[in-house]
Design a protein around this motif. Sequence first.
Motif, PDB file in Angstrom:
ATOM      1  N   THR A  31       0.970  -1.230  -0.109  1.00  0.00           N
ATOM      2  CA  THR A  31       0.085  -0.046  -0.066  1.00  0.00           C
ATOM      3  C   THR A  31       0.838   1.511  -0.028  1.00  0.00           C
ATOM      4  O   THR A  31       2.022   1.210   0.425  1.00  0.00           O
ATOM      5  CB  THR A  31      -1.043  -0.213   1.167  1.00  0.00           C
ATOM      6  OG1 THR A  31      -1.806   0.952   1.024  1.00  0.00           O
ATOM      7  CG2 THR A  31      -0.295   0.396   2.575  1.00  0.00           C
ATOM      8  N   ASP A  34      -0.517   7.521   1.298  1.00  0.00           N
ATOM      9  CA  ASP A  34      -1.961   8.009   1.541  1.00  0.00           C
ATOM     10  C   ASP A  34      -2.755   6.877   1.907  1.00  0.00           C
ATOM     11  O   ASP A  34      -3.689   7.281   2.556  1.00  0.00           O
ATOM     12  CB  ASP A  34      -2.161   8.597   0.233  1.00  0.00           C
ATOM     13  CG  ASP A  34      -1.415   9.778  -0.280  1.00  0.00           C
ATOM     14  OD1 ASP A  34      -1.192  10.573   0.461  1.00  0.00           O
ATOM     15  OD2 ASP A  34      -1.421  10.090  -1.637  1.00  0.00           O
ATOM     16  N   ALA A  35      -2.938   5.727   1.058  1.00  0.00           N
ATOM     17  CA  ALA A  35      -3.773   4.698   1.701  1.00  0.00           C
ATOM     18  C   ALA A  35      -3.697   4.288   3.143  1.00  0.00           C
ATOM     19  O   ALA A  35      -4.614   4.154   3.850  1.00  0.00           O
ATOM     20  CB  ALA A  35      -3.705   3.543   0.740  1.00  0.00           C
ATOM     21  N   HIS A  38      -5.065   6.717   5.178  1.00  0.00           N
ATOM     22  CA  HIS A  38      -6.720   6.789   5.214  1.00  0.00           C
ATOM     23  C   HIS A  38      -6.995   5.648   6.317  1.00  0.00           C
ATOM     24  O   HIS A  38      -7.911   5.677   6.931  1.00  0.00           O
ATOM     25  CB  HIS A  38      -6.993   6.605   4.032  1.00  0.00           C
ATOM     26  CG  HIS A  38      -8.522   6.490   3.859  1.00  0.00           C
ATOM     27  ND1 HIS A  38      -9.231   7.346   3.894  1.00  0.00           N
ATOM     28  CD2 HIS A  38      -9.209   5.482   3.498  1.00  0.00           C
ATOM     29  CE1 HIS A  38     -10.796   6.964   3.948  1.00  0.00           C
ATOM     30  NE2 HIS A  38     -10.600   5.922   3.466  1.00  0.00           N
ATOM     31  N   VAL A  39      -6.366   4.694   6.205  1.00  0.00           N
ATOM     32  CA  VAL A  39      -6.862   3.289   7.092  1.00  0.00           C
ATOM     33  C   VAL A  39      -6.527   3.522   8.542  1.00  0.00           C
ATOM     34  O   VAL A  39      -7.296   3.383   9.222  1.00  0.00           O
ATOM     35  CB  VAL A  39      -6.032   2.053   6.508  1.00  0.00           C
ATOM     36  CG1 VAL A  39      -6.242   0.590   7.398  1.00  0.00           C
ATOM     37  CG2 VAL A  39      -6.525   1.711   5.153  1.00  0.00           C
ATOM     38  N   GLU A  41      -6.520   6.513   9.633  1.00  0.00           N
ATOM     39  CA  GLU A  41      -7.477   7.596  10.359  1.00  0.00           C
ATOM     40  C   GLU A  41      -8.790   6.640  10.553  1.00  0.00           C
ATOM     41  O   GLU A  41      -9.353   7.057  11.453  1.00  0.00           O
ATOM     42  CB  GLU A  41      -7.626   8.631   9.173  1.00  0.00           C
ATOM     43  CG  GLU A  41      -8.508   9.695   9.651  1.00  0.00           C
ATOM     44  CD  GLU A  41      -8.815  10.785   8.435  1.00  0.00           C
ATOM     45  OE1 GLU A  41      -9.251  11.761   8.804  1.00  0.00           O
ATOM     46  OE2 GLU A  41      -8.551  10.519   7.336  1.00  0.00           O
ATOM     47  N   SER A  42      -9.187   5.870   9.922  1.00  0.00           N
ATOM     48  CA  SER A  42     -10.369   5.201  10.153  1.00  0.00           C
ATOM     49  C   SER A  42     -10.276   4.258  11.375  1.00  0.00           C
ATOM     50  O   SER A  42     -11.170   4.441  12.374  1.00  0.00           O
ATOM     51  CB  SER A  42     -10.821   4.147   8.865  1.00  0.00           C
ATOM     52  OG  SER A  42     -11.862   3.203   9.360  1.00  0.00           O
ATOM     53  N   ASP A  45     -10.610   6.715  13.985  1.00  0.00           N
ATOM     54  CA  ASP A  45     -11.980   7.258  14.366  1.00  0.00           C
ATOM     55  C   ASP A  45     -12.689   6.212  15.045  1.00  0.00           C
ATOM     56  O   ASP A  45     -13.433   6.443  16.178  1.00  0.00           O
ATOM     57  CB  ASP A  45     -12.819   7.427  13.129  1.00  0.00           C
ATOM     58  CG  ASP A  45     -12.204   8.715  12.117  1.00  0.00           C
ATOM     59  OD1 ASP A  45     -11.513   9.445  12.943  1.00  0.00           O
ATOM     60  OD2 ASP A  45     -12.511   8.663  11.149  1.00  0.00           O
TER      61      ASP A  45
END
Length: 54
Positions: A31, A34-35, A38-39, A41-42, A45
């Motif tokens: 990966t 950026d990917a 993003h993961v 960050e998820s 959250d």
Amino acid sequence: MSDDGDDLDAAVAQFLSGADTVYEDYERGYTDADAALHVLESHLDDLREAYENE
């Protein structure tokens, strides 16, 4: 320990496992940055939601 504490403990364990997987995938070139962010960050959250619902 309360059920909420157990839920938070599970959320932390799930976050750490997910974060380790993201780092491993990134290091292996599976990966891009950026990917991976993003993961992560998820996962953050999800952890934040579990903490706020404690």
